[in-house]
Write a protein that holds these residues in place. Sequence first.
Motif, PDB file in Angstrom:
ATOM      1  N   GLY A 117      19.842   4.277   1.844  1.00 45.00           N
ATOM      2  CA  GLY A 117      19.908   4.877   2.803  1.00 45.00           C
ATOM      3  C   GLY A 117      19.446   6.768   3.186  1.00 45.00           C
ATOM      4  N   ARG A 118      19.184   7.166   1.727  1.00 43.40           N
ATOM      5  CA  ARG A 118      19.214   8.671   1.942  1.00 43.40           C
ATOM      6  C   ARG A 118      17.873   8.871   1.905  1.00 43.40           C
ATOM      7  N   MET A 119      16.866   8.289   2.072  1.00 40.93           N
ATOM      8  CA  MET A 119      15.205   8.392   1.736  1.00 40.93           C
ATOM      9  C   MET A 119      14.632   7.742   2.274  1.00 40.93           C
ATOM     10  N   VAL A 120      13.596   7.849   3.285  1.00 38.17           N
ATOM     11  CA  VAL A 120      12.661   6.993   3.706  1.00 38.17           C
ATOM     12  C   VAL A 120      11.328   7.238   3.141  1.00 38.17           C
ATOM     13  N   GLU A 121      10.527   6.140   3.521  1.00 30.62           N
ATOM     14  CA  GLU A 121       8.910   6.579   3.154  1.00 30.62           C
ATOM     15  C   GLU A 121       7.877   6.239   4.278  1.00 30.62           C
ATOM     16  N   LEU A 122       8.370   6.967   5.195  1.00 32.83           N
ATOM     17  CA  LEU A 122       7.446   6.861   6.471  1.00 32.83           C
ATOM     18  C   LEU A 122       5.830   6.715   6.834  1.00 32.83           C
ATOM     19  N   HIS A 123       5.248   6.612   6.206  1.00 29.90           N
ATOM     20  CA  HIS A 123       3.769   5.983   6.010  1.00 29.90           C
ATOM     21  C   HIS A 123       3.736   5.165   4.891  1.00 29.90           C
ATOM     22  N   GLY A 124       5.121   3.577   4.042  1.00 31.19           N
ATOM     23  CA  GLY A 124       5.027   2.991   3.641  1.00 31.19           C
ATOM     24  C   GLY A 124       4.980   3.663   1.935  1.00 31.19           C
ATOM     25  N   THR A 125       4.600   2.633   0.550  1.00 27.56           N
ATOM     26  CA  THR A 125       4.130   2.718  -0.025  1.00 27.56           C
ATOM     27  C   THR A 125       3.568   2.341  -0.962  1.00 27.56           C
ATOM     28  N   LEU A 126       2.148   2.543  -1.856  1.00 28.00           N
ATOM     29  CA  LEU A 126       1.174   1.776  -2.996  1.00 28.00           C
ATOM     30  C   LEU A 126       2.079   0.974  -3.108  1.00 28.00           C
ATOM     31  N   LEU A 127       3.086   1.146  -3.997  1.00 28.33           N
ATOM     32  CA  LEU A 127       4.246   0.446  -5.420  1.00 28.33           C
ATOM     33  C   LEU A 127       4.245  -0.769  -4.695  1.00 28.33           C
ATOM     34  N   SER A 128       4.299  -1.373  -3.164  1.00 26.46           N
ATOM     35  CA  SER A 128       4.342  -2.969  -2.150  1.00 26.46           C
ATOM     36  C   SER A 128       3.326  -3.362  -2.023  1.00 26.46           C
ATOM     37  N   ARG A 130       2.824  -6.337   1.340  1.00 27.03           N
ATOM     38  CA  ARG A 130       3.963  -6.983   2.408  1.00 27.03           C
ATOM     39  C   ARG A 130       3.002  -8.624   2.515  1.00 27.03           C
ATOM     40  N   ASP A 131       3.792  -9.329   3.117  1.00 29.10           N
ATOM     41  CA  ASP A 131       3.344 -10.730   3.512  1.00 29.10           C
ATOM     42  C   ASP A 131       2.567 -10.355   4.685  1.00 29.10           C
ATOM     43  N   GLU A 132       2.082 -11.050   4.815  1.00 28.11           N
ATOM     44  CA  GLU A 132       0.529 -11.613   6.119  1.00 28.11           C
ATOM     45  C   GLU A 132       1.718 -12.427   7.138  1.00 28.11           C
ATOM     46  N   VAL A 133       2.459 -13.362   6.534  1.00 27.82           N
ATOM     47  CA  VAL A 133       3.092 -14.007   8.348  1.00 27.82           C
ATOM     48  C   VAL A 133       4.375 -13.897   8.199  1.00 27.82           C
ATOM     49  N   PRO A 150      -3.858 -10.041  -3.786  1.00 30.14           N
ATOM     50  CA  PRO A 150      -1.733 -10.842  -3.748  1.00 30.14           C
ATOM     51  C   PRO A 150      -1.718 -11.587  -3.156  1.00 30.14           C
ATOM     52  N   VAL A 151      -0.697 -12.140  -3.409  1.00 29.18           N
ATOM     53  CA  VAL A 151       0.392 -13.308  -3.009  1.00 29.18           C
ATOM     54  C   VAL A 151       1.726 -13.110  -3.232  1.00 29.18           C
ATOM     55  N   SER A 152       2.233 -13.578  -1.416  1.00 35.69           N
ATOM     56  CA  SER A 152       3.308 -13.824  -2.135  1.00 35.69           C
ATOM     57  C   SER A 152       4.182 -14.786  -2.425  1.00 35.69           C
ATOM     58  N   PRO A 153       5.129 -15.149  -2.859  1.00 35.63           N
ATOM     59  CA  PRO A 153       6.232 -15.977  -3.245  1.00 35.63           C
ATOM     60  C   PRO A 153       6.092 -17.070  -2.533  1.00 35.63           C
ATOM     61  N   SER A 154       6.029 -16.566  -0.879  1.00 37.19           N
ATOM     62  CA  SER A 154       5.538 -18.185  -0.172  1.00 37.19           C
ATOM     63  C   SER A 154       4.871 -18.689  -0.296  1.00 37.19           C
ATOM     64  N   GLY A 155       3.582 -17.953  -1.449  1.00 41.56           N
ATOM     65  CA  GLY A 155       2.145 -18.113  -0.904  1.00 41.56           C
ATOM     66  C   GLY A 155       1.104 -17.412  -0.231  1.00 41.56           C
ATOM     67  N   ASN A 156       1.276 -17.005   0.669  1.00 43.76           N
ATOM     68  CA  ASN A 156       0.297 -16.056   1.460  1.00 43.76           C
ATOM     69  C   ASN A 156       0.231 -15.032   1.776  1.00 43.76           C
ATOM     70  N   ARG A 157      -1.561 -14.560   1.392  1.00 43.70           N
ATOM     71  CA  ARG A 157      -2.189 -13.067   1.272  1.00 43.70           C
ATOM     72  C   ARG A 157      -1.283 -12.100   1.659  1.00 43.70           C
ATOM     73  N   MET A 158      -0.805 -10.853   0.993  1.00 41.75           N
ATOM     74  CA  MET A 158      -0.579 -10.010   2.184  1.00 41.75           C
ATOM     75  C   MET A 158      -1.230  -8.793   1.493  1.00 41.75           C
ATOM     76  N   ARG A 159      -1.219  -7.841   2.832  1.00 39.23           N
ATOM     77  CA  ARG A 159      -1.431  -6.596   2.530  1.00 39.23           C
ATOM     78  C   ARG A 159      -0.819  -5.051   2.394  1.00 39.23           C
ATOM     79  N   PRO A 160      -1.814  -4.148   1.562  1.00 37.74           N
ATOM     80  CA  PRO A 160      -0.878  -2.673   1.620  1.00 37.74           C
ATOM     81  C   PRO A 160       0.203  -2.861   3.058  1.00 37.74           C
ATOM     82  N   ASN A 161       1.056  -1.557   1.655  1.00 35.14           N
ATOM     83  CA  ASN A 161       2.460  -2.003   2.677  1.00 35.14           C
ATOM     84  C   ASN A 161       2.849  -0.058   2.855  1.00 35.14           C
ATOM     85  N   VAL A 162       1.583  -0.104   3.411  1.00 36.93           N
ATOM     86  CA  VAL A 162       1.438   1.313   3.757  1.00 36.93           C
ATOM     87  C   VAL A 162       1.059   1.622   5.740  1.00 36.93           C
TER      88      VAL A 162
END
Length: 251
Positions: A117-128, A130-133, A150-162
């Motif tokens: 709870g002491r850090m936030v990445e305001l613009h997201g991160t290249l290291l993860s 996000r499931d599009e659904v 990449p595809v999530s464990p649910s089988g959905n396409r993922m987008r960069p988490n930024v």
Amino acid sequence: MDLAQARAALKSASRVAVLTGAGVSAESGIPTFRDAQTGHWARFRPEDLASPGAYSRDPDMVWEWYAGRYRDVLAARPNGAHLLLARLEREKGAGFFLATQNVDGLHGRAGSGAGGGRMVELHGTLLSARDEVTGEVFPLPAPDVLVTPPVSPSGNRMRPNVVWFGEYLPQDALDAATRAFQAAEAALIVGTSGAVYPAAGLAGETLFAGGTVIEVNPDDTELSRHMTYCVRDVASRGLAALMEDGAMLGA
């Protein structure tokens, strides 16, 4: 600037908020977004690589760009500035908060945010990604086994988490940062131009509440004239001077 006064303000503060930008990671060899547009990528506008419209038109190309940046940031190492801010968090404990505009994950790898709870990445991160659904976030696999998109464990396409052009910052992260800067007795603005809002407005939250704001940057910025103190140096040496770290200064 009176460095002794700036040091004293930082040392005595029990509540410290920090905003970092690209200048913090420059010493680790991480280029800015636009500086990373070299070679094949130089012919593209930023909006061609980092916008919802670009991703909708050509997700494969966008992911090729982000996969390359992902490889680059994992090859980099945290520098003295990252390590000093992680140390400052340990010293201040629950009174510390770090908001970064960087997406390279180097603060976390240096140990920042370990307390939760002491850090936030305001613009997201290249290291993860996000499931599009579902919107769920998952860490990316190692670059040598990453298949894009990449595809999530649910089988959905993922987008960069930024956060892309035309998108809002995550509201919960921005709210947490705003509260921290409002409550801060001292705030550090490190390696950022102060030109990108709403992050650039965080310094004003501390000033309005009567706190001290210290800028660390080798150049004048759009925020400089409002600062309580300005340390004109690169992030690692500027922070070392403020924290009286002789080892980092090469003493």
